[in-house]
Motif scaffolding. Structure first.
Motif, PDB file in Angstrom:
ATOM      1  N   UNK A 231     -19.932  72.538   5.003  1.00  0.00           N
ATOM      2  CA  UNK A 231     -20.722  71.772   4.077  1.00  0.00           C
ATOM      3  C   UNK A 231     -20.344  70.491   3.237  1.00  0.00           C
ATOM      4  N   UNK A 232     -20.611  69.009   4.133  1.00  0.00           N
ATOM      5  CA  UNK A 232     -20.394  67.830   4.006  1.00  0.00           C
ATOM      6  C   UNK A 232     -21.408  67.655   2.728  1.00  0.00           C
ATOM      7  N   UNK A 233     -20.918  66.304   1.981  1.00  0.00           N
ATOM      8  CA  UNK A 233     -21.595  65.619   1.057  1.00  0.00           C
ATOM      9  C   UNK A 233     -21.497  64.436   0.449  1.00  0.00           C
ATOM     10  N   UNK A 234     -22.298  63.967   0.290  1.00  0.00           N
ATOM     11  CA  UNK A 234     -22.428  62.410   0.376  1.00  0.00           C
ATOM     12  C   UNK A 234     -23.625  62.676  -1.572  1.00  0.00           C
ATOM     13  N   UNK A 235     -22.798  61.493  -2.013  1.00  0.00           N
ATOM     14  CA  UNK A 235     -23.678  62.086  -4.306  1.00  0.00           C
ATOM     15  C   UNK A 235     -24.022  60.472  -4.379  1.00  0.00           C
ATOM     16  N   UNK A 247     -21.699  60.342 -14.396  1.00  0.00           N
ATOM     17  CA  UNK A 247     -21.010  61.219 -14.799  1.00  0.00           C
ATOM     18  C   UNK A 247     -21.323  62.886 -14.312  1.00  0.00           C
ATOM     19  N   UNK A 248     -22.902  62.710 -13.661  1.00  0.00           N
ATOM     20  CA  UNK A 248     -23.851  63.882 -13.095  1.00  0.00           C
ATOM     21  C   UNK A 248     -22.673  63.830 -11.182  1.00  0.00           C
ATOM     22  N   UNK A 249     -22.918  62.337 -11.335  1.00  0.00           N
ATOM     23  CA  UNK A 249     -22.067  61.512  -9.820  1.00  0.00           C
ATOM     24  C   UNK A 249     -20.657  62.638  -9.768  1.00  0.00           C
ATOM     25  N   UNK A 250     -20.110  62.756 -10.596  1.00  0.00           N
ATOM     26  CA  UNK A 250     -18.753  62.577 -10.435  1.00  0.00           C
ATOM     27  C   UNK A 250     -18.669  64.387 -10.989  1.00  0.00           C
ATOM     28  N   UNK A 251     -19.694  65.397 -12.051  1.00  0.00           N
ATOM     29  CA  UNK A 251     -19.509  66.313 -11.810  1.00  0.00           C
ATOM     30  C   UNK A 251     -19.929  67.025 -10.697  1.00  0.00           C
ATOM     31  N   UNK A 252     -21.098  66.366 -10.128  1.00  0.00           N
ATOM     32  CA  UNK A 252     -21.801  67.421  -8.998  1.00  0.00           C
ATOM     33  C   UNK A 252     -20.392  67.836  -7.784  1.00  0.00           C
ATOM     34  N   UNK A 253     -20.079  66.139  -7.295  1.00  0.00           N
ATOM     35  CA  UNK A 253     -18.288  66.055  -6.369  1.00  0.00           C
ATOM     36  C   UNK A 253     -17.709  67.035  -6.485  1.00  0.00           C
ATOM     37  N   UNK A 254     -17.391  67.684  -7.661  1.00  0.00           N
ATOM     38  CA  UNK A 254     -16.321  68.151  -8.093  1.00  0.00           C
ATOM     39  C   UNK A 254     -16.769  69.753  -8.000  1.00  0.00           C
ATOM     40  N   UNK A 255     -17.935  69.765  -8.499  1.00  0.00           N
ATOM     41  CA  UNK A 255     -18.986  71.264  -7.886  1.00  0.00           C
ATOM     42  C   UNK A 255     -18.618  71.505  -6.491  1.00  0.00           C
ATOM     43  N   UNK A 256     -18.734  70.659  -5.584  1.00  0.00           N
ATOM     44  CA  UNK A 256     -19.261  70.937  -4.102  1.00  0.00           C
ATOM     45  C   UNK A 256     -18.066  70.691  -3.684  1.00  0.00           C
ATOM     46  N   UNK A 261     -16.033  74.592  -1.706  1.00  0.00           N
ATOM     47  CA  UNK A 261     -15.160  74.459  -0.009  1.00  0.00           C
ATOM     48  C   UNK A 261     -15.495  73.243   0.686  1.00  0.00           C
ATOM     49  N   UNK A 262     -15.714  72.336  -0.109  1.00  0.00           N
ATOM     50  CA  UNK A 262     -15.649  71.129   0.608  1.00  0.00           C
ATOM     51  C   UNK A 262     -15.057  69.699   0.615  1.00  0.00           C
TER      52      UNK A 262
END
Length: 457
Positions: A231-235, A247-256, A261-262
């Protein structure tokens, strides 16, 4: 007990006995005015304290709601004064003052049990199946009626008077639940004290830092692992004026990174004065470049690209952007779809946390895509004010449910009643945001394979 006066702790003890339908042993004693006041203040303070614990977010105290809840107290006293006998029978309790002292104390265990259930719900310690929305007032009403019937029997009330008093109290309680549901503590969404972050200072160093940050973000992207669905991500959080999106973008980044396993496979783009020297800007051009960069690293046929967009949304479905003093263009669903098609990335998860974001479904959805939005096309979402920690949608789906499961569909389903309840608790006036999800037939087995791998580890 036949003495005329009892100390306060005995009124408490005997009232708690009445809570469990036992006979109060107060004889003909009557409470003094100061004792009645102490009972009212004590039990009100307990109720207010427990109610605060039931709101896990930042909360504000609503004195009006507290005072409104006491409108029924006067009616209750009048009912009891009109229907209870003036005299007594033997050594039994008598008088409206004694009845009220015992009755208000007898309600404490019931109220405490209901508040503890609300606290457990507020912190998601109980499964939210919808039954708690009606069982709490129903349980409280049944307990109230049982206590009232039993207590008034001890006051030698005639059966007809007992029935009238009980019916009157039940009616008053029902009207309170129906017409005066406000609680003394509510989620604080007050935006009158809006405090904008200090504006970004543009300089040559800022632009040079941004170029270096972009090169570093691309260079640090980890390569695809053969035989593994990565899984690759762009927030993407393009609105600089409200901290909640960063804050939400940082939370989602850390969650991924931590849960999916991203690590090394997520690019976070953000507009905010505090991140000008630490994160690449969230511009339409950088979003397109990030998609191209990820496409060059991933297996475009088998891996999954996860894009999370969080900002204010307009009713033309464009994602609002700001990064003063820079002018930043907004992003439309059609532009995102074109960038993904140009990059040749097959498997896509697109999440849009914004008002009116349901308008992204049509332009983005296909059989290889999961699209999740914070609202439908005609409603606002909630929790995007200056004082919000996370949006209601981002908090419920990602910060809570996706820490318990790797299934996006399961997390979305479990989060819906939580979002609805929070919106109702703050009085959202344009109706339920109605978050949406569409899952393409060909992305579902890919996500299932990813979930199974993550569950196994």
């Amino acid at each position: 007990m036949s003495e005329e006066r009892l100390p306060l702790h005995l009124w408490v003890r005997e009232g708690l006995r009445a809570a469990f339908l036992l006979r109060p042993r107060v004889g003909a004693a009557q409470p003094r005015a100061i004792e009645l006041l102490a009972l009212v203040v004590t039990w009100t303070a307990l109720d207010v304290a427990l109610d605060r614990l039931a709101v896990p977010d930042d909360a504000r105290f609503d004195l009006r709601a507290l005072l409104l809840s006491w409108w029924s107290a006067g009616a209750i006293v009048l009912l009891a004064w009109a229907l209870l006998p003036r005299g007594g029978d033997g050594d039994g309790p008598r008088g409206v003052a004694a009845w009220f002292a015992l009755w208000i104390t007898a309600l404490v265990p019931a109220n405490t049990a209901i508040e503890l259930l609300s606290i457990a719900q507020g912190y998601e310690l109980l499964p939210d199946s919808g039954w708690t929305d009606w069982v709490q007032p129903a349980l409280a009403c049944v307990w109230l009626v049982a206590i009232t019937i039993r207590l008034t029997m001890h006051f030698a009330a005639r059966p007809l008077s007992n029935a009238a008093l009980t019916a009157g109290l039940a009616a008053l309680f029902a009207v309170s639940v129906w017409q005066f549901p406000d609680r003394p503590w509510v989620v604080d969404t007050d935006e009158t004290s809006l405090q904008r972050p200090a504006g970004m200072q543009l300089s040559e160093e800022t632009f040079e830092a941004q170029q270096a940050l972009w090169k570093q973000a691309v260079a640090n992207l980890a390569a695809q692992r053969p035989g593994v669905v990565d899984l690759y991500g762009i927030v993407f959080s393009p609105y600089a004026d409200d901290d909640v999106f960063l804050r939400e973008g940082t939370m989602v980044t850390k969650l991924l990174e931590d849960r999916f396993d991203a690590a090394g496979r997520v690019i976070q783009l953000a507009n905010h004065a505090s991140t000008a020297d630490s994160l690449p800007w969230a511009t339409p051009q950088n979003l397109e470049r990030a998609i191209d960069a990820v496409g060059a690293k991933m297996d475009r046929e088998h891996d999954v690209l996860f894009i999370y967009l969080t900002s204010h949304g307009a009713d033309d479905f464009r994602l609002v952007a700001s990064n003063p003093p820079l002018d930043v263009d907004s992003v439309s669903p059609g532009e995102l779809r074109q960038a993904l098609d140009n990059a040749g990335i097959r498997n896509r998860v697109i999440v849009v946390s914004a008002c009116y974001s349901g308008g992204w479904l049509g332009p983005i959805a296909d059989e290889h895509t999961l699209v999740m939005t914070a609202s439908d096309a005609t409603h606002t979402s909630y929790g995007c004010g200056a004082l919000s920690r996370l949006t209601f949608f981002g908090r419920a789906v990602f910060d809570q449910q996706l820490r318990r499961t790797h299934s996006l569909e399961d997390a979305f389903k479990a989060a819906m009643p939580q979002i609805r309840k929070r919106e109702e608790s703050v009085g959202k006036d344009d109706g339920f945001s109605d978050p949406q999800i569409l899952v393409g037939d060909k992305i579902r087995p890919v996500l299932r394979e990813l979930e199974q791998r993550l569950d196994a580890h």
